[in-house]
Design a protein around this motif. Structure first.
Motif, mmCIF file in Angstrom:
data_model
loop_
_atom_site.group_PDB
_atom_site.id
_atom_site.type_symbol
_atom_site.label_atom_id
_atom_site.label_comp_id
_atom_site.label_asym_id
_atom_site.label_seq_id
_atom_site.Cartn_x
_atom_site.Cartn_y
_atom_site.Cartn_z
ATOM 1 N N LYS A 178 0.824 -1.193 0.000
ATOM 2 C CA LYS A 178 0.000 0.000 0.000
ATOM 3 C C LYS A 178 0.867 1.254 0.000
ATOM 4 O O LYS A 178 0.476 2.305 -0.529
ATOM 5 C CB LYS A 178 -0.917 -0.011 1.229
ATOM 6 C CG LYS A 178 -1.875 1.164 1.295
ATOM 7 C CD LYS A 178 -2.830 1.034 2.471
ATOM 8 C CE LYS A 178 -2.081 1.017 3.785
ATOM 9 N NZ LYS A 178 -2.976 0.942 4.943
ATOM 10 N N ALA A 179 2.063 1.149 0.580
ATOM 11 C CA ALA A 179 2.976 2.293 0.639
ATOM 12 C C ALA A 179 3.387 2.768 -0.745
ATOM 13 O O ALA A 179 3.890 3.888 -0.908
ATOM 14 C CB ALA A 179 4.214 1.931 1.456
ATOM 15 N N GLY A 200 -5.130 12.873 -0.243
ATOM 16 C CA GLY A 200 -5.544 13.674 0.901
ATOM 17 C C GLY A 200 -4.809 13.308 2.178
ATOM 18 O O GLY A 200 -3.889 12.492 2.186
ATOM 19 N N GLU A 201 -5.254 13.928 3.255
ATOM 20 C CA GLU A 201 -4.630 13.681 4.554
ATOM 21 C C GLU A 201 -4.834 12.234 4.981
ATOM 22 O O GLU A 201 -5.925 11.676 4.825
ATOM 23 C CB GLU A 201 -5.230 14.621 5.593
ATOM 24 C CG GLU A 201 -4.592 14.521 6.966
ATOM 25 C CD GLU A 201 -5.190 15.493 7.956
ATOM 26 O OE1 GLU A 201 -4.894 15.372 9.159
ATOM 27 O OE2 GLU A 201 -5.970 16.369 7.533
ATOM 28 N N GLN A 202 -3.796 11.644 5.525
ATOM 29 C CA GLN A 202 -3.858 10.247 5.938
ATOM 30 C C GLN A 202 -4.645 10.115 7.242
ATOM 31 O O GLN A 202 -4.466 10.898 8.163
ATOM 32 C CB GLN A 202 -2.440 9.693 6.113
ATOM 33 C CG GLN A 202 -2.384 8.176 6.176
ATOM 34 C CD GLN A 202 -1.005 7.648 5.843
ATOM 35 O OE1 GLN A 202 -0.607 7.595 4.684
ATOM 36 N NE2 GLN A 202 -0.260 7.276 6.853
ATOM 37 N N THR A 210 -4.112 2.642 8.134
ATOM 38 C CA THR A 210 -4.025 3.939 7.468
ATOM 39 C C THR A 210 -4.831 3.953 6.178
ATOM 40 O O THR A 210 -4.961 2.941 5.487
ATOM 41 C CB THR A 210 -2.565 4.287 7.147
ATOM 42 O OG1 THR A 210 -2.005 3.257 6.318
ATOM 43 C CG2 THR A 210 -1.753 4.421 8.419
ATOM 44 N N ASP A 211 -5.394 5.115 5.874
ATOM 45 C CA ASP A 211 -6.156 5.292 4.654
ATOM 46 C C ASP A 211 -6.101 6.757 4.254
ATOM 47 O O ASP A 211 -5.684 7.611 5.044
ATOM 48 C CB ASP A 211 -7.606 4.837 4.836
ATOM 49 C CG ASP A 211 -8.233 4.343 3.539
ATOM 50 O OD1 ASP A 211 -7.642 4.593 2.474
ATOM 51 O OD2 ASP A 211 -9.304 3.718 3.603
ATOM 52 N N LEU A 227 -10.887 5.764 -2.016
ATOM 53 C CA LEU A 227 -9.979 5.584 -0.892
ATOM 54 C C LEU A 227 -8.747 4.794 -1.322
ATOM 55 O O LEU A 227 -8.816 3.956 -2.222
ATOM 56 C CB LEU A 227 -10.686 4.857 0.250
ATOM 57 C CG LEU A 227 -11.760 5.660 0.994
ATOM 58 C CD1 LEU A 227 -12.522 4.765 1.952
ATOM 59 C CD2 LEU A 227 -11.145 6.840 1.743
ATOM 60 N N MET A 228 -7.652 5.050 -0.646
ATOM 61 C CA MET A 228 -6.408 4.360 -0.954
ATOM 62 C C MET A 228 -6.573 2.855 -0.790
ATOM 63 O O MET A 228 -6.063 2.074 -1.590
ATOM 64 C CB MET A 228 -5.300 4.880 -0.040
ATOM 65 C CG MET A 228 -3.934 4.272 -0.302
ATOM 66 S SD MET A 228 -2.613 5.148 0.579
ATOM 67 C CE MET A 228 -3.096 4.891 2.288
ATOM 68 N N ARG A 229 -7.305 2.431 0.231
ATOM 69 C CA ARG A 229 -7.486 0.996 0.465
ATOM 70 C C ARG A 229 -8.339 0.359 -0.631
ATOM 71 O O ARG A 229 -8.199 -0.818 -0.927
ATOM 72 C CB ARG A 229 -8.102 0.758 1.846
ATOM 73 C CG ARG A 229 -7.177 1.177 2.984
ATOM 74 C CD ARG A 229 -7.704 0.716 4.334
ATOM 75 N NE ARG A 229 -7.701 -0.735 4.453
ATOM 76 C CZ ARG A 229 -6.620 -1.460 4.748
ATOM 77 N NH1 ARG A 229 -5.467 -0.867 4.947
ATOM 78 N NH2 ARG A 229 -6.706 -2.760 4.853
#
Length: 397
Positions: A178-179, A200-202, A210-211, A227-229
């Motif tokens: 994910k990084a 955006g802000e984590q 974390t997302d 979303l990142m996830r």
């Protein structure tokens, strides 16, 4: 003791909307699940595009895959019977327009091979390449997109990335962490290139993970506020999901030759003495940036007879010796940086034929020198050339 229902009971149940038909078992075999999943993908295509998938060399390869799949489903009785209750569009019974398959048309496996997906078995009738429900769910999260109204800003980035993939300056590799999902990174998901334009802000999820909210631009002109996830899940579930690496020239050259270093060639910068109006008016800005493994002075002999040198003598402005580096990748990197200011002129060769020379750029020498220094220290991948300010700028800024 089991209760028996009378005709009056049946009538009352029918009024309540209770289905009195015996229920078939909801358990399906894995093969049946794959067949239904494949049929649902064809249905979604028809819903989105408004027409049946067509066979066309110019068409999207997935559309051709869906066209082949639909014809196979129509041809096989068991597949047709299985999907018939779901056929709200008349795809199977011929009420919708037919999609004839040419005799020489690629089958599913050949189409998948073109997509770079390995095929373990030729059992096309079992639709083994249909995604699982989990894969479809992840893909649908990515597929929830809107038109990108400022796509004209991003289209050149996708074109540039494709050129860098073609030249080997960039590579694709399986997505792992994910990084890796950061602003400015490129991925391949669902068969399309995806660019993380904003992050955006984590934040932390309820599970302590974390997302962050992303703005992801796709190469078909759409975007998703996801979303990142969600992007992570889609990449993990997609067997063809890939991270596109950042451009790199390979082992970067150093200022001094060390014991085990291998000479690779020379970067050279030239200034033309051509009397072409555009060159004459911008002589201090027009430079040729090339890479050679030969002696540079020998290389530019007879420049006035070669279209690559604008059929004119040249001034050697600077040279930079290379060690342990791929010349072709370095040349592609340099041309990527200054591609926006490539000189677009046409000249005639010795026989009067029109030629458009390459490797000439409208850029000050001090910027070229800075670019070479940044190649040396490995920071060049973060920069692009801004013609308006005539300087290298951080592309992530």
């Amino acid at each position: 003791m089991a209760k028996t229902f009378t005709d009056e009971d049946d009538a009352l149940l029918a009024e309540l909307g209770v289905d009195l038909e015996p229920k078939r078992s909801g358990v399906r075999t894995a093969r049946e699940e794959r067949i239904i999943a494949g049929f649902e993908e064809v249905q979604r295509f028809v819903d989105e595009k408004g027409h049946l998938p067509r066979h066309s060399d110019e068409g999207d390869i997935f559309e051709r895959l869906y066209a082949v799949r639909l014809n196979r489903l129509r041809e096989q009785v068991d597949c047709r019977e299985l999907c018939a209750p779901l056929d709200r569009q008349g795809l199977l019974d011929g009420s919708a327009r037919q999609t004839a398959v040419p005799d020489n048309e690629l089958d599913d496996d050949a189409l998948l091979a073109e997509l770079g997906i390995e095929v373990d078995t030729p059992a096309i009738t079992e639709l083994r390449h249909v995604r699982s429900s989990a894969q479809r769910k992840a893909a649908e999260e990515v597929a929830n997109r809107n038109a990108c109204t400022d796509f004209d800003q991003f289209k050149p980035l996708f074109e540039q990335v494709q050129r860098e993939l073609d030249t080997g300056l960039r590579e694709t590799r399986p997505f792992e962490l994910k990084a890796e999902i950061e602003k400015g990174r490129f991925f391949i998901v669902g068969g399309q290139k995806a660019y993380v334009a904003e992050k955006g802000e984590q934040t932390l999820t309820d599970q302590g993970r974390t997302d962050a909210r992303l703005r992801v631009i796709f190469d078909n002109g759409t975007e998703s506020n996801m979303l990142m996830r969600s992007l992570q899940r889609a990449l993990n579930k997609d067997e063809a999901g890939r991270r596109i690496t950042d451009p790199a020239a390979g082992p970067l050259f150093a200022g001094e030759l060390e014991e085990n270093d291998q000479a690779s060639g020379t970067i050279y910068v030239l200034r033309s003495q051509s009397d072409h109006p555009m060159v004459a008016a911008n002589r201090e800005l027009v430079h040729k940036i090339g890479v050679t493994n030969n002696d540079v002075k020998q290389r530019i002999k007879g420049a006035h007879l070669q279209t690559t040198f604008l059929m004119a003598d040249v001034e050697l402005v600077a040279t930079y010796k290379l060690y342990n580096i791929s010349r072709s990748k370095l040349e592609a990197l340099i041309h990527r940086i200054f591609g926006s200011v490539r000189l677009d002129i046409q000249i005639q060769d010795r026989f009067g034929r029109p030629v458009v020379p390459e490797e000439w750029f409208m850029v000050p020498f001090f910027v070229i020198d800075e670019a070479v220094e940044r190649i040396k220290d490995g920071t060049i991948t973060n920069y692009i050339y801004d013609p308006k300010s005539a300087r290298l700028v951080d592309r992530g800024a």
